[in-house]
Write a protein that holds these residues in place. Structure first.
Motif, PDB file in Angstrom:
ATOM      1  N   GLN B  56       0.971  -1.129  -0.094  1.00  0.00           N
ATOM      2  CA  GLN B  56      -0.363  -0.098   0.753  1.00  0.00           C
ATOM      3  C   GLN B  56       1.158   1.221   0.271  1.00  0.00           C
ATOM      4  OE1 GLN B  56      -3.365   0.140   2.715  1.00  0.00           O
ATOM      5  NE2 GLN B  56      -2.398  -2.279   3.768  1.00  0.00           N
ATOM      6  N   MET B 179      -9.815  -0.914   1.941  1.00  0.00           N
ATOM      7  CA  MET B 179      -8.590  -0.477   1.203  1.00  0.00           C
ATOM      8  C   MET B 179      -8.700   0.037   0.150  1.00  0.00           C
ATOM      9  SD  MET B 179      -4.814  -2.979   1.259  1.00  0.00           S
ATOM     10  CE  MET B 179      -6.205  -4.550   1.177  1.00  0.00           C
ATOM     11  N   SER B 219      -6.235  -8.884   2.571  1.00  0.00           N
ATOM     12  CA  SER B 219      -7.182  -8.836   3.102  1.00  0.00           C
ATOM     13  C   SER B 219      -7.057  -9.768   3.114  1.00  0.00           C
ATOM     14  CB  SER B 219      -8.347  -7.868   2.728  1.00  0.00           C
ATOM     15  OG  SER B 219      -8.424  -8.733   0.688  1.00  0.00           O
TER      16      SER B 219
END
Lengths: 163, 279
Positions: B56, B179, B219
């Motif tokens: 990320q 996210m 995730s």
């Protein structure tokens, strides 16, 4: 470079304020970079400060030093060499992935699979190469051909890494 | 007839008692199984966290923002096929529903049957894709890559995107988190992108595709850990509740049994007394 180092070490003998005023920053003094080198199921480096990283990418293999220009690159199957701050080097074989170098000298090396080079078995790698080549020969569809070519690329890199 | 009723009630209570005891055994064993799966999932999550957080970083550092376009929103809802795990699936379903209500031009990719069941009734036309056979075995990167590949080859276009999942906090708590997902155009228009050297659209495409798989993998790992820990808690509570029911039923059973015996005694004694007075 030596003259600058000599001046700096001489200056260190004087007061802190004086040193700060006269200190010249050379490239060896650049802020170190923080490396996060991880694969989905293992962490190799997590925000560890290192000196240099050599990565194999599709746009050419290159070495990353602190204050490297920010960029993104896609990893090619090959060997990543990490030069740690204490002088030791570690080599890892990566199959694929991405490398991100940000403005603040943080590097994220995300590999799909990464293993230390000394755990590789050259005979197994050669066998894999032979298998992939026969796969390519017998491949019928475009997708199967592409998959076989990827397999060949990885096995060739594996064999090269073992040697 | 009161006596008959007493016997019948006794039988009913003992049947009920047996079935609740069985249920307690089942929930206890489910708790043990979830505890084992949770330990494994948490260990794998710890190893996957630097990878997921690293994936990320670029989007944060390059200050990528959602596209201004009208191509709609994409939500990837991560859940699984199995229930009896507390609020894990319903919390995701709830947020998807509010999002679709706020922005009807939303496409949802569902990973796992449970959320599909929640959304199917009212929002069937927003469901773009459903991934099944999720949750039986721990997720590996290949699974996430498969899902990412399907999303990419389906040609779904979006201006704004997010992955909805349950982030694991502690054994007793998880948090439903999102996210952000950015389209290639959003990345190309990022404010800090010019800082990054020698990028062509090929590199950006490969990068965004790989990071979709990486973020999905992360995730899935977080969600799996939350699910197992939530199931452990739920089954533990169920066992405790079953235990309380067993205690209450045992009390009722004993009282009913004693009442039946007392009634029999009274009838015998009053019958004998009636015979005596007659004589």
């Amino acid at each position: 470079m030596e003259r600058m180092a000599l001046t700096r070490s001489a200056l260190r003998l004087f007061s802190g304020r004086f040193t700060q005023a006269c200190q010249v920053r050379g490239y060896a003094d650049a802020p170190s970079m923080s490396l996060t080198f991880a694969a989905p199921s293992q962490v190799l480096y997590n925000n560890i400060s290192v000196k240099q990283i050599d990565v194999p990418s599709f746009s050419g293999s290159f070495g990353i030093l602190p204050a490297h220009v920010p960029t993104l690159a896609v990893l090619k199957p090959g060997v990543v060499t990490v030069f740690e701050n204490d002088g030791s080097t570690k080599k890892f074989f990566v199959s694929s992935g991405t490398v991100t170098i940000n403005e603040d000298s943080t590097v994220q090396l995300l590999a799909e699979e990464a293993v230390p080079v000394d755990t590789l078995d050259i005979s197994a790698a050669k066998e894999l190469l032979a298998q992939s080549q026969s796969q390519l020969a017998s491949a019928s569809s475009e997708v199967a051909k592409a998959e076989a070519e990827i397999s060949i690329e990885v096995s060739e890199a594996l064999v090269k890494a073992c040697e | 007839s009161q006596q008959v009723r007493g016997m019948a009630t006794l039988k009913m209570i003992s049947i009920r008692l047996k079935s609740v005891k069985n249920i307690q055994k089942i929930t206890q064993s489910m708790k043990m199984v979830s505890a084992a799966k949770y330990t494994k999932a948490e260990r794998e999550l710890k190893l996957a966290r630097p990878y997921g957080i690293g994936a990320q970083e670029f989007y944060k550092k390059a200050e990528v923002k959602d596209e201004e376009g009208e191509k709609g929103q994409l939500i990837i809802a991560v859940s699984s096929d199995r229930g009896l795990c507390g609020a894990v699936h319903s919390s995701i379903g709830r947020i998807v529903k509010t999002d679709i209500a706020a922005n009807p031009n939303t496409k949802v990719v569902i990973v796992g049957d449970k959320v599909r069941n929640i959304l199917q009734r009212l929002y069937a036309k927003n469901i773009a894709m459903v991934v099944t056979e999720v949750g039986r075995k721990p997720a590996v990167f290949g699974d996430a890559a498969l899902v990412a590949q399907s999303i990419i080859s389906s040609g779904i276009e979006f201006s704004k995107g997010k992955i909805l999942f349950n982030a694991f906090r502690t054994v007793v708590s998880f948090r439903t988190t999102e996210m952000p997902l950015y389209s290639q155009d959003a990345v190309a228009n990022a404010s800090k992108l010019p800082v990054y050297d020698s990028l062509d659209s090929d590199v950006i495409q490969s990068y965004t595709e790989f990071s979709l798989a990486s973020l999905l993998f992360y995730s899935m790992k977080e969600n799996a850990t939350s699910e197992q820990s939530s199931r452990m808690t739920a089954m533990d509570n169920a066992s405790k509740n079953a235990g309380e029911m067993i205690d209450k039923l045992t009390m009722t059973f004993n009282r009913t049994r004693q009442a039946v015996i007392t009634r029999e005694l009274i009838e015998i004694i009053s019958g004998a007394a009636a015979l005596e007075t007659k004589n």
